[in-house]
Design a protein around this motif. Structure first.
Motif, PDB file in Angstrom:
ATOM      1  N   GLU A  65      -7.431  -4.207  -5.991  1.00  0.00           N
ATOM      2  CA  GLU A  65      -7.729  -5.166  -4.824  1.00  0.00           C
ATOM      3  C   GLU A  65      -7.926  -6.429  -5.358  1.00  0.00           C
ATOM      4  O   GLU A  65      -8.596  -7.285  -4.997  1.00  0.00           O
ATOM      5  N   SER A 101       0.955  -1.029   0.007  1.00  0.00           N
ATOM      6  CA  SER A 101      -0.105  -0.073   0.282  1.00  0.00           C
ATOM      7  C   SER A 101       0.900   1.227  -0.062  1.00  0.00           C
ATOM      8  O   SER A 101       1.665   1.343   0.793  1.00  0.00           O
ATOM      9  N   VAL A 118      -1.963  -5.830  -3.039  1.00  0.00           N
ATOM     10  CA  VAL A 118      -0.880  -5.661  -2.051  1.00  0.00           C
ATOM     11  C   VAL A 118      -0.482  -7.214  -1.729  1.00  0.00           C
ATOM     12  O   VAL A 118      -1.542  -8.197  -2.028  1.00  0.00           O
TER      13      VAL A 118
END
Length: 773
Positions: free
Chosen positions: A461, A410, A524
């Motif tokens: 995501e 992030s 991530v």
């Protein structure tokens, strides 16, 4: 009993970085091997490594094989093997090599004073053998780091070693100079240790021990204990006596007397031929120590390894060795410590692209506050693949549909390239190629492709998306998305035909002619790797994805980023790709060509002759990798190796010249290098993070916390592992320390001792030997 050291885990990656072609060596031997199904087997095809560099993902696999040694495949590397036990002569031959071939800083000792000198070949040539000298060249190999099978000790590098000296810094030699050295060195070899015939190496009798008639007192005594003198005939009695005298001289008299007196006839005849008198008259001839050893071995004697059998060797050992200084230096020079894990690095050559790929890469990098060129490359490939969709094909009918994932922490700038893709497509008037940024259902995915069958779906995501669609209890409409993506990937060259439903009016069958679905997901690390624990690696679905893991989560900031407006040359390049090849009919006009039912006749992008050769080599590599890792999840990755390389090579060609693309050898080389890196990323990170059960997952999670910190106090580690119970935590700490994956130390302080945990190395035990474990 502790596991044997894993030299490949310790040194393999650094050696490859230094340019050396490494191969796996079976523990306790000098033989190349493979570890399959829990056991080591010979590696019959190891010689193919002589003609190419070692691929990083190969080392990622080999370093998990228990006790794996490191060999060097000769070809670009040349070894001068001086197999001489005479210390002074060995040193003399080494000095001659330095005079004639150059003074190499890298020479290896296995059984001192024998030595092997390492050089670099100007061009590849075949080796030669003139025993006890050998020129190791193309088609041969030597052990660099392992346990020597005779000494039981690691091979030593008394001066510099291959970890510190890259291949290009070694002295260069050619075939002529090496052969000249062999001729000169052969002239220094004494006749008694020369071997001019292959038959001379064969045993001349049933005794396979030392040929020297001399023996040692301890060994002869041990052998005589297996030769009872039970009233032997006189001739046999005399034969043994002559052999003892030949082996030991006068030092053997007591053994002869003791052995002779075992007979009941000893001293009973009253004759003058007593053992004492006979000893004085014995005249040794052909029989010696070997005769006694052979007779004893026939009766079951097995020499103790601690015994020295050869008397001449024993005498030499008792004297100051001519190579005493060399031996002392080798013993005083331990193996170098395993290098610290190096930062993750993207090969610089994979960023060397041109055409639309280069234009987008520069645009996304210059306009970013946190530049991530590798992630920008992944986005660029998906962008060009989507715009080129249904217009181009390889000679084997592969299309430009690509699935790729960008991974960064992030705040590391992973989303910037995704934003640049949208701006570039809108500026070029090609926004119809953009699919939704969230895949809500399989029906929505198919509906999007019905409207425009070449689409780029950019999913933020993506790790969370994977966890949702791959979960054991995932909702049916979510789980179906993954299945449809898998089907779409394999349907790019043919009609996609959807499911049949009973109510055809309400739910008609979906048919899409040659869909080109490209996907660029960003995520991530944590959620992505944990999502793979559901088996996506094993079933092959992840093999379709190229994984772009950034080398730096938080790069140096760009304090003066360029404007976000796409440059005009990038816009023009994308428009040119969308137009396709002038004069080639894709199945209708430009508008009709993107109807889901329109017939498609994609342009075949040819390969130049050099590219054909390069692509054939990639296919051979893929086949070899599949054979080598049959039965493991790695085969799913290698099964897509050649396919992905061919797709990327075509995309590179289209990026450079969409009007008349031709795939060149450099495109194939670049594509193969990139695919290798992506496969290596999956293998390396899956070993560290992906587990088959909760217990293994917890072990890897704790190990990753320690690895990331390097050294961490117990108190901090306890706080970071609150997801575990106290009992689980203590058991894992103890297991990691006992497995030598983590070192535990106690640091004294003014108040109370501080317990520290330090990361040691990656797992290399038997459980990690099989990639499926």
């Amino acid at each position: 009993m502790s596991a044997p050291p894993n030299f490949m885990a310790d040194y393999g990656e650094r050696l490859v970085d230094n340019g050396y072609p490494v191969i796996p060596i079976m523990p306790g031997s000098k033989v190349p091997g493979r570890y399959q199904s829990g056991q080591w087997l010979p590696y019959p095809d190891w010689a193919r490594h002589c003609d190419r560099t070692t691929k990083p993902f190969e080392v990622d696999i080999w370093q998990r094989w228990p006790g794996c040694g490191v060999g060097i495949a000769a070809g670009a590397v040349v070894g001068i093997d001086i197999d001489v036990l005479d210390g002074a002569l060995s040193i003399q031959l080494g000095e001659l090599a330095a005079q004639m071939l150059g003074d190499t800083p890298c020479w290896r000792v296995g059984r001192a004073p024998k030595r092997l000198l390492v050089y670099r070949a100007e061009s590849s040539f075949a080796g030669r053998k003139r025993h006890p000298l050998e020129l190791l060249a193309r088609g041969q190999q030597f052990v660099a780091y392992a346990i020597h099978p005779d000494t039981g000790q690691p091979y030593a590098w008394p001066e510099s070693n291959l970890l510190d000296v890259p291949l290009d810094r070694l002295p260069a030699v050619d075939e002529a100079s090496c052969l000249a050295f062999l001729d000169a060195a052969w002239g220094l070899i004494p006749d008694e240790i020369r071997v001019n015939s292959i038959l001379a190496e064969a045993p001349s009798s049933t005794w396979h021990g030392p040929s020297d008639p001399k023996g040692t007192h301890e060994a002869i005594a041990a052998a005589l204990a297996w030769l009872p003198n039970d009233d032997l005939p006189g001739n046999e009695w005399i034969t043994v006596g002559a052999a003892i005298k030949a082996a030991l001289g006068e030092e053997g008299r007591d053994l002869w007397l003791d052995w002779s007196r075992q007979s009941r006839k000893s001293g009973q005849s009253g004759r003058a031929d007593t053992p004492e008198r006979r000893w004085a008259s014995l005249r040794p001839h052909s029989a010696g120590a070997g005769k006694i050893y052979w007779l004893a071995a026939r009766r079951g004697w097995v020499p103790d390894p601690a015994l020295t059998l050869n008397g001449t060797v024993a005498e030499q050992m008792a004297q100051q060795h001519p190579a005493a200084a060399l031996l002392a230096k080798a013993e005083a020079t331990p193996l170098p410590p395993a290098p610290e894990p190096k930062p993750y690095r993207v090969p610089a050559e994979v960023l060397e692209v041109d055409g639309a790929l280069r234009l987008f890469l520069d645009y996304a990098t210059r306009s970013a506050v946190s530049p991530q060129p590798f992630l920008a490359l992944g986005a660029a490939i998906c962008l060009v693949g989507a715009v080129a969709g249904r217009r181009y094909r390889t000679p084997t009918d592969l299309r430009s549909n690509v699935y790729a994932i960008g991974i960064a922490d992030s705040g590391g700038g992973k989303d910037h390239a995704r934003r640049c893709v949208k701006r570039a497509l809108y500026a070029a008037g090609l926004d119809r190629y953009l699919g939704g940024e969230d895949l809500a259902s399989s029906a929505g995915l198919l509906t999007s492709l019905q409207r425009h069958p070449a689409r780029l779906f950019q999913v933020d995501e993506f790790g969370q998306f994977l966890k949702l669609v791959l979960a054991p209890r995932a909702p049916a409409h979510k789980a179906a998305i993954w299945a449809e993506l898998t089907k779409l990937y394999t349907s790019a060259a043919e009609p996609y035909i959807g499911a049949e439903y009973a109510d055809q009016k309400a739910r008609p069958r979906v048919t899409i002619e040659q869909p080109c679905a490209c996907l660029w997901g960003v995520t991530v690390p944590g959620p992505f790797w944990s999502a793979l624990e559901g088996g996506a690696l094993a079933d092959g679905s992840m093999a379709r994805f190229l994984v772009f893991l950034t080398e730096e989560d938080y790069p140096e900031r760009n304090e003066a980023p360029a404007a976000m407006d796409p440059p005009l040359d990038l816009v023009a390049a994308l428009q040119g790709i969308a137009r396709g090849v002038p004069g080639h009919s894709h199945g209708g006009n430009l508008a009709e060509a993107m109807e889901s039912s329109a017939p498609i006749h994609a342009y075949t992008v040819p390969l130049c002759p050099d590219a054909e050769v390069a692509m054939a080599a990639v296919r051979r590599d893929a086949t070899e990798l599949l054979r080598a890792h049959r039965g493991t999840y790695a085969t799913a990755l290698f099964g897509r190796y050649a396919e992905n390389a061919a797709k990327l090579a075509m995309i590179a060609a289209v990026s450079r010249d969409p009007a008349r693309p031709v795939t060149e050898a450099r495109d194939v080389t670049w594509a193969a290098k990139l695919v290798e890196h992506c496969i290596g990323t999956l293998l390396q990170e899956a070993e560290r993070r992906v587990a088959d059960n909760d217990t293994e997952a917890n072990h890897k999670r704790v190990l990753e916390i320690i690895r990331s910190a390097g050294t961490i106090t117990r108190n901090v580690l306890v706080r970071k592992t609150q997801f575990l119970s106290k009992r689980e935590r203590e058991e894992i700490f103890e297991a990691l320390v006992e497995g030598e994956l983590v070192a535990k130390t106690i640091q004294r302080s003014a108040t109370k001792p501080v317990v520290l945990f330090t990361f040691c190395k990656i797992p290399s035990d038997d459980t990690a030997g099989d990639p499926s474990a």
